[in-house]
Design an enzyme around this catalytic site. Structure first.
Site, PDB file in Angstrom:
ATOM      1  N   HIS A  28      57.907  73.822  69.774  1.00  0.00           N
ATOM      2  CA  HIS A  28      58.878  74.929  69.735  1.00  0.00           C
ATOM      3  C   HIS A  28      58.512  75.799  68.530  1.00  0.00           C
ATOM      4  CE1 HIS A  28      62.460  77.143  70.355  1.00  0.00           C
ATOM      5  NE2 HIS A  28      63.378  76.283  69.957  1.00  0.00           N
ATOM      6  N   HIS A  36      54.336  78.925  78.112  1.00  0.00           N
ATOM      7  CA  HIS A  36      55.766  79.056  77.833  1.00  0.00           C
ATOM      8  C   HIS A  36      56.535  78.531  79.029  1.00  0.00           C
ATOM      9  CE1 HIS A  36      59.579  80.795  76.625  1.00  0.00           C
ATOM     10  NE2 HIS A  36      59.047  80.918  75.435  1.00  0.00           N
ATOM     11  N   ASP A  90      54.046  82.955  69.217  1.00  0.00           N
ATOM     12  CA  ASP A  90      53.504  82.274  68.042  1.00  0.00           C
ATOM     13  C   ASP A  90      51.998  82.399  67.897  1.00  0.00           C
ATOM     14  OD1 ASP A  90      55.782  81.349  66.876  1.00  0.00           O
ATOM     15  OD2 ASP A  90      55.938  79.687  68.285  1.00  0.00           O
TER      16      ASP A  90
HETATM   17  N1  ACO Z   1      47.195  74.451  76.600  1.00  0.00           N
HETATM   18  C1  ACO Z   1      46.624  73.839  77.668  1.00  0.00           C
HETATM   19  N2  ACO Z   1      47.282  73.521  78.786  1.00  0.00           N
HETATM   20  C2  ACO Z   1      48.587  73.813  78.844  1.00  0.00           C
HETATM   21  C3  ACO Z   1      49.252  74.444  77.775  1.00  0.00           C
HETATM   22  C4  ACO Z   1      48.511  74.780  76.627  1.00  0.00           C
HETATM   23  N3  ACO Z   1      49.076  75.389  75.598  1.00  0.00           N
HETATM   24  N4  ACO Z   1      50.542  74.608  78.118  1.00  0.00           N
HETATM   25  C5  ACO Z   1      50.690  74.102  79.334  1.00  0.00           C
HETATM   26  N5  ACO Z   1      49.507  73.622  79.774  1.00  0.00           N
HETATM   27  C6  ACO Z   1      49.224  73.042  81.096  1.00  0.00           C
HETATM   28  C7  ACO Z   1      49.832  71.653  81.226  1.00  0.00           C
HETATM   29  O1  ACO Z   1      48.942  70.653  80.805  1.00  0.00           O
HETATM   30  C8  ACO Z   1      50.135  71.599  82.697  1.00  0.00           C
HETATM   31  O2  ACO Z   1      48.912  71.380  83.359  1.00  0.00           O
HETATM   32  P1  ACO Z   1      48.878  70.408  84.665  1.00  0.00           P
HETATM   33  O3  ACO Z   1      49.679  71.128  85.699  1.00  0.00           O
HETATM   34  O4  ACO Z   1      47.428  70.275  84.996  1.00  0.00           O
HETATM   35  O5  ACO Z   1      49.510  69.124  84.249  1.00  0.00           O
HETATM   36  C9  ACO Z   1      50.552  73.031  83.054  1.00  0.00           C
HETATM   37  O6  ACO Z   1      49.887  73.848  82.071  1.00  0.00           O
HETATM   38  C10 ACO Z   1      52.040  73.254  82.996  1.00  0.00           C
HETATM   39  O7  ACO Z   1      52.501  72.920  81.685  1.00  0.00           O
HETATM   40  P2  ACO Z   1      53.869  72.222  81.350  1.00  0.00           P
HETATM   41  O8  ACO Z   1      53.650  71.270  80.205  1.00  0.00           O
HETATM   42  O9  ACO Z   1      54.498  71.678  82.611  1.00  0.00           O
HETATM   43  O10 ACO Z   1      54.732  73.460  80.867  1.00  0.00           O
HETATM   44  P3  ACO Z   1      56.089  73.371  80.081  1.00  0.00           P
HETATM   45  O11 ACO Z   1      56.908  74.504  80.587  1.00  0.00           O
HETATM   46  O12 ACO Z   1      56.705  72.005  80.160  1.00  0.00           O
HETATM   47  O13 ACO Z   1      55.652  73.584  78.560  1.00  0.00           O
HETATM   48  C11 ACO Z   1      55.187  74.564  76.477  1.00  0.00           C
HETATM   49  C12 ACO Z   1      55.802  74.770  77.870  1.00  0.00           C
HETATM   50  C13 ACO Z   1      55.857  73.377  75.786  1.00  0.00           C
HETATM   51  C14 ACO Z   1      55.447  75.823  75.656  1.00  0.00           C
HETATM   52  C15 ACO Z   1      53.663  74.327  76.641  1.00  0.00           C
HETATM   53  O14 ACO Z   1      53.062  75.432  77.282  1.00  0.00           O
HETATM   54  C16 ACO Z   1      52.985  74.034  75.314  1.00  0.00           C
HETATM   55  O15 ACO Z   1      52.999  72.894  74.855  1.00  0.00           O
HETATM   56  N6  ACO Z   1      52.379  75.083  74.659  1.00  0.00           N
HETATM   57  C17 ACO Z   1      51.753  74.903  73.367  1.00  0.00           C
HETATM   58  C18 ACO Z   1      52.805  74.880  72.275  1.00  0.00           C
HETATM   59  C19 ACO Z   1      53.407  76.240  72.026  1.00  0.00           C
HETATM   60  O16 ACO Z   1      52.705  77.232  71.866  1.00  0.00           O
HETATM   61  N7  ACO Z   1      54.749  76.259  71.900  1.00  0.00           N
HETATM   62  C20 ACO Z   1      55.488  77.485  71.594  1.00  0.00           C
HETATM   63  C21 ACO Z   1      56.342  77.879  72.731  1.00  0.00           C
HETATM   64  S1  ACO Z   1      57.104  79.396  72.374  1.00  0.00           S
HETATM   65  C22 ACO Z   1      58.321  79.000  71.320  1.00  0.00           C
HETATM   66  O17 ACO Z   1      58.917  77.976  71.306  1.00  0.00           O
HETATM   67  C23 ACO Z   1      58.606  79.993  70.368  1.00  0.00           C
END
Ligand code: ACO
Length: 429
Positions: free
Chosen positions: A268, A307, A363
């Site tokens: 987050h 996201h 971010d």
């Molecule tokens: N890098 C690589 N792969 C990713 C990323 C990433 N940053 N984010 C999602 N994926 C992939 C997942 O592995 C998943 O792949 P799969 O279908 O093969 O299993 C697919 O994309 C869907 O991802 P989920 O984890 O289901 O998406 P979710 O909505 O649960 O997660 C989150 C969202 C937590 C923001 C995620 O994208 C992440 O961890 N990003 C990196 C951390 C980040 O930048 N957080 C800031 C968010 S913005 C904020 O809070 C201000």
């Protein structure tokens, strides 16, 4: 019930039910009528991580994740970032309308005159280890404020709520700056009422021996814009924590502490910190393809990408890229920017990221700007918590005034052992 309804047939019993649909949702509680026999608890919906559950109705922030749209009280965030200042936006979030000139002057005056913290809070901060993470200090000190303002427990008193809202928006920068000065081994710098909200924050952070601190106007404005972009984002993890804690009628300082704790995590608000570590680990543009390979193999996540709601370019990330240009004109260009731009270029051409609709989020660039402005990495999430406090408080106020809300209490699906008798320790296998 007509067209705005959902007809469900329960194949266990053959019975049919008709549930009303309002605002594109059915009420989960209506499912309880669906039973196999009178003793049955009734049907629940199972939704880990609230992927498809609306926990409240809200009039504050609207996001269209597919189109990349973000509105605060109906106003596009791009227009607010260009034409308003942060305290004006905080007022808008809390009261629902942009302030008039008189209202804004009064609001700014009140916030400015609540920036001081009790001297005992300093002693409290002094007790932290020299390298304590400022987010840890912020979580603890904002919770501690509740003990200084016991009147805050009167959450049903509108006048008390108004006062605590002003205190919290005013004091978060002071707590944050003092946490930073403690970590740096510097004497605390007191608020300067002649400066703007962000100008004063920079003063409390960076003032050295000069008798009057003069913030750089470009950096002051850049911070103000970043604060506007981070002010609210509807029912995210920390806001849900704020609402959940607030639903038990705890005081707003304790609820903001809960929200700040939720923001701390790397998935987050901690993501901007993680982005900087990632860019440093990559180190140069020629190592990017290798890094992307590891991400695609599931070894790592590309921090600052993806996201839960945006499945298109995060509109805040677009504005931040422009802010970066103005900041780098003052501070000089960051080497990390080249790595970030190249990483984004490569990722956005790659099927892995395209297929999963993974775009840079707010971010991805904010950390690079903060670093160029002289903030240590550990302060990045703190820089998120300060403006988000306005959003948390707007959401808390909405919750308190919402007759439909009660103490938050999700259900569970119990999969543990059935009832069994205690086994004496000598008889356990
Ligand atoms: N890098 C690589 N792969 C990713 C990323 C990433 N940053 N984010 C999602 N994926 C992939 C997942 O592995 C998943 O792949 P799969 O279908 O093969 O299993 C697919 O994309 C869907 O991802 P989920 O984890 O289901 O998406 P979710 O909505 O649960 O997660 C989150 C969202 C937590 C923001 C995620 O994208 C992440 O961890 N990003 C990196 C951390 C980040 O930048 N957080 C800031 C968010 S913005 C904020 O809070 C201000």
């Amino acid at each position: 019930m007509g067209q705005n309804s959902l007809t469900i047939t329960d194949n266990r019993t053959g019975k049919t039910y008709e549930l009303p649909i309002e605002h594109g949702a059915i009420r989960a509680a209506d499912l309880r009528a669906i039973k196999t026999d009178p003793d049955d608890f009734g049907l629940m919906s199972y939704d880990p991580a609230f992927m498809n559950t609306a926990s409240c109705s809200s009039r504050i922030t609207m996001i269209d994740g597919d189109k990349g749209i973000l509105l605060y009280r109906g106003y596009p965030v791009e227009q607010l970032a260009e034409r308003a200042n942060f305290l004006e936006v905080a007022y808008l979030l809390i009261y629902g309308e942009l302030p008039t000139t008189t209202q804004l002057a009064q609001w700014i005056h009140e916030i400015t005159h609540h920036t001081m913290i009790h001297e005992n809070v300093k002693k409290f901060i002094d007790g932290f280890h020299y390298d304590a993470h400022p987010m840890g200090i912020l979580v603890s000190t904002v919770a501690a404020l509740s003990t200084f303002y016991p009147d805050a427990r009167q959450v049903n008193d509108a006048k008390s709520r108004e006062l605590q809202i002003r205190r919290l928006i005013a004091k978060m920068p002071t707590l944050a700056a003092f946490a930073y000065r403690h970590r740096m081994g510097l004497p605390y710098a007191y608020p300067d009422n002649d400066l703007s909200y962000c100008g004063n924050f920079l003063n409390m952070l960076f003032r050295m021996s000069e008798s009057k601190y003069a913030p750089n106007p470009i950096l002051e404005r850049a911070l103000d814009v970043l604060f506007i972009l981070h002010a609210d984002h509807e029912q995210n993890c920390s806001t849900s924590a704020m609402r959940t804690a607030g639903s038990s009628q705890t005081d707003p300082y304790s609820a903001v502490a809960a929200a700040t704790a939720a923001l701390y995590g790397p998935l987050h608000g901690g993501a901007n910190e993680a982005v900087l570590h990632m860019l440093r680990e990559i180190g140069s543009t020629n190592r990017i393809p290798d890094y992307i390979k590891r991400v695609k193999a599931g070894e790592l996540k590309l921090m600052g990408f993806g996201h839960r709601v945006y499945k298109n370019y995060d509109p805040r990330a677009k504005i931040i890229k422009k802010v970066a240009d103005s900041v780098f004109e003052v501070t000089g260009r960051s080497d990390l920017l080249d790595i970030a731009l190249e990483l984004e270029r490569i990722a956005l051409q790659d099927d892995y990221f395209i297929g999963r609709k993974l775009y840079p989020n707010v971010d991805f660039y904010s950390g690079i700007i903060y670093e160029a402005m002289g903030f240590p990495i550990s302060m990045f999430t703190v820089l998120f918590a300060i403006p988000r406090t306005a959003g948390w408080l707007a959401q808390w106020l909405e919750l308190v005034n919402d007759a439909e809300q009660k103490i938050a209490r999700p259900r569970q699906i119990y999969l543990g052992p059935a009832r069994r008798d205690f086994v004496a320790i000598t008889e356990r296998g």
